[in-house]
Design a protein around this motif. Structure first.
Motif, PDB file in Angstrom:
ATOM      1  N   ASP A  93      16.847  53.523  35.769  1.00  0.00           N
ATOM      2  CA  ASP A  93      17.190  52.985  34.455  1.00  0.00           C
ATOM      3  C   ASP A  93      17.806  54.118  33.640  1.00  0.00           C
ATOM      4  OD1 ASP A  93      17.304  52.017  31.848  1.00  0.00           O
ATOM      5  OD2 ASP A  93      15.234  51.266  31.855  1.00  0.00           O
ATOM      6  N   LYS A  94      19.111  54.025  33.395  1.00  0.00           N
ATOM      7  CA  LYS A  94      19.823  55.104  32.703  1.00  0.00           C
ATOM      8  C   LYS A  94      19.199  55.421  31.349  1.00  0.00           C
ATOM      9  CE  LYS A  94      24.264  56.590  30.927  1.00  0.00           C
ATOM     10  NZ  LYS A  94      25.689  56.370  30.838  1.00  0.00           N
ATOM     11  N   ASP A  95      18.770  54.403  30.623  1.00  0.00           N
ATOM     12  CA  ASP A  95      18.228  54.613  29.287  1.00  0.00           C
ATOM     13  C   ASP A  95      16.768  55.048  29.284  1.00  0.00           C
ATOM     14  OD1 ASP A  95      20.668  53.872  28.099  1.00  0.00           O
ATOM     15  OD2 ASP A  95      20.160  51.746  28.344  1.00  0.00           O
ATOM     16  N   ASN A  96      16.101  54.869  30.417  1.00  0.00           N
ATOM     17  CA  ASN A  96      14.681  55.213  30.478  1.00  0.00           C
ATOM     18  C   ASN A  96      14.296  55.594  31.907  1.00  0.00           C
ATOM     19  OD1 ASN A  96      12.061  55.562  29.609  1.00  0.00           O
ATOM     20  ND2 ASN A  96      11.502  53.424  29.955  1.00  0.00           N
TER      21      ASN A  96
END
Length: 179
Positions: free
Chosen positions: A76-79
């Motif tokens: 998950d790029k954002d997390n």
């Protein structure tokens, strides 16, 4: 066949939103092995033994070493998970050691551009790898989102441009073709 060293190793970047970056790197690996070179591929953000190249290397290509440094799941790029971060950093340390030791003629850092873009590993560390590699080591960095500084540091840059793909027509990834 006797092992032979390259006189001059260059830095390649295979990037873009099209299919074929890892495949191009593997084609180069196959060519290099055919001429007596030793090849090391580190796959960032990948942890599945289901990839055809992993299975083929284990069965048929003793001069192609593939090590994965990721989970079986997508990052998950954002997390990104702490485990994603840890595995990427461990992969970077292994890449640094393999490149510094110079025992392989071709080193492929698969999906490293994505790992940088996702902030799993620092851009500066990748640039350091490029600038301090032994002269005889050919280095390939694959993955979408290649940072402009990595592109500037490379000798050969290829951008895969997606025009169409069966995925956009409802076809799932196919074993033996996409993985």
């Amino acid at each position: 066949m006797a092992h032979r060293r390259l006189q001059k190793g260059y830095v390649h970047v295979y990037t873009g939103n099209g299919k074929g970056k890892t495949t191009a790197a593997l084609g180069l690996a196959l060519r290099a092995i055919g001429h007596g070179c030793r090849v090391f591929m580190l796959q960032f953000m990948k942890g599945s033994k289901e990839y055809g190249e992993v299975q083929a290397a284990e069965k048929y290509l003793p001069d192609l070493v593939i090590v994965q440094s990721g989970l079986e799941t997508f990052v998950d790029k954002d997390n990104p998970s702490p485990e994603d971060m840890r595995l990427a950093r461990e992969g970077l340390e292994l890449a640094r050691r393999v490149i510094r030791e110079g025992n392989y003629d071709l080193v492929i850092l698969d999906e490293i551009n994505v790992a940088v873009d996702f902030k799993l590993i620092p851009l500066e560390d990748v640039l350091d790898l490029i600038h301090t590699k032994p002269a005889h080591v050919e280095l390939v960095l694959t993955g979408r989102y290649a940072h402009p500084a990595i592109i500037r540091a490379a000798d050969i840059v290829t951008e895969m441009n997606l025009i169409d793909h069966p995925y956009y027509h409802g076809v799932e990834a196919r074993e033996g073709i996409e993985y």
